[in-house]
Write a protein that holds these residues in place. Sequence first.
Motif, PDB file in Angstrom:
ATOM      1  N   ILE A   6      24.541   8.793  21.882  1.00  0.00           N
ATOM      2  CA  ILE A   6      25.706   8.982  22.745  1.00  0.00           C
ATOM      3  C   ILE A   6      25.291   8.982  24.211  1.00  0.00           C
ATOM      4  O   ILE A   6      25.907   8.329  25.048  1.00  0.00           O
ATOM      5  N   VAL A   7      24.245   9.718  24.531  1.00  0.00           N
ATOM      6  CA  VAL A   7      23.784   9.793  25.923  1.00  0.00           C
ATOM      7  C   VAL A   7      23.268   8.429  26.381  1.00  0.00           C
ATOM      8  O   VAL A   7      23.585   7.981  27.489  1.00  0.00           O
ATOM      9  N   LYS A   8      22.507   7.750  25.546  1.00  0.00           N
ATOM     10  CA  LYS A   8      22.009   6.421  25.901  1.00  0.00           C
ATOM     11  C   LYS A   8      23.170   5.476  26.186  1.00  0.00           C
ATOM     12  O   LYS A   8      23.168   4.755  27.186  1.00  0.00           O
ATOM     13  N   GLN A   9      24.174   5.480  25.318  1.00  0.00           N
ATOM     14  CA  GLN A   9      25.316   4.587  25.506  1.00  0.00           C
ATOM     15  C   GLN A   9      26.063   4.901  26.803  1.00  0.00           C
ATOM     16  O   GLN A   9      26.513   3.997  27.504  1.00  0.00           O
ATOM     17  N   ARG A  16      14.620  12.734  28.954  1.00  0.00           N
ATOM     18  CA  ARG A  16      15.126  13.741  28.025  1.00  0.00           C
ATOM     19  C   ARG A  16      14.461  13.558  26.665  1.00  0.00           C
ATOM     20  O   ARG A  16      14.005  12.475  26.322  1.00  0.00           O
ATOM     21  N   THR A  17      14.468  14.627  25.882  1.00  0.00           N
ATOM     22  CA  THR A  17      13.973  14.593  24.512  1.00  0.00           C
ATOM     23  C   THR A  17      15.028  15.233  23.621  1.00  0.00           C
ATOM     24  O   THR A  17      15.594  16.270  23.970  1.00  0.00           O
ATOM     25  N   TYR A  18      15.300  14.588  22.492  1.00  0.00           N
ATOM     26  CA  TYR A  18      16.319  15.069  21.552  1.00  0.00           C
ATOM     27  C   TYR A  18      15.734  15.182  20.153  1.00  0.00           C
ATOM     28  O   TYR A  18      14.778  14.484  19.821  1.00  0.00           O
ATOM     29  N   THR A  19      16.364  16.017  19.348  1.00  0.00           N
ATOM     30  CA  THR A  19      16.043  16.059  17.925  1.00  0.00           C
ATOM     31  C   THR A  19      17.188  15.459  17.117  1.00  0.00           C
ATOM     32  O   THR A  19      16.991  15.057  15.979  1.00  0.00           O
ATOM     33  N   ASP A  20      18.369  15.382  17.713  1.00  0.00           N
ATOM     34  CA  ASP A  20      19.559  14.838  17.060  1.00  0.00           C
ATOM     35  C   ASP A  20      19.742  13.374  17.478  1.00  0.00           C
ATOM     36  O   ASP A  20      20.022  13.082  18.636  1.00  0.00           O
ATOM     37  N   ARG A  21      19.592  12.453  16.515  1.00  0.00           N
ATOM     38  CA  ARG A  21      19.672  11.026  16.812  1.00  0.00           C
ATOM     39  C   ARG A  21      21.047  10.618  17.336  1.00  0.00           C
ATOM     40  O   ARG A  21      21.153   9.803  18.247  1.00  0.00           O
ATOM     41  N   VAL A  22      22.101  11.212  16.783  1.00  0.00           N
ATOM     42  CA  VAL A  22      23.458  10.868  17.215  1.00  0.00           C
ATOM     43  C   VAL A  22      23.674  11.255  18.673  1.00  0.00           C
ATOM     44  O   VAL A  22      24.200  10.476  19.471  1.00  0.00           O
TER      45      VAL A  22
END
Length: 76
Positions: free
Chosen positions: A20-23, A10-16
């Motif tokens: 959350i997804v990583k955790q 996945r690729t995100y622009t929102d660090r938060v």
Amino acid sequence: MSNPNWVKIRTYTDRVRAEIVKQMLVENDIPAVLMNKQDSSYPVFGNIELLVDREHQLEAVALIDSFSEEDLEHED
């Protein structure tokens, strides 16, 4: 697993949101890391990549897909 074979899922622009997804993955025993490729002085440029061990790729994608965006935003 001493030398994971990381693959971007996945690729995100929102660090938060990425955190959350990583955790969520880590809590489900799926090794995951974030690679922040955003510009340090202007984070609008660049992305944050979510990587998992290749052996857990399908499991990770299925887990992420099983949650709606609202579920990920409202986790407590």
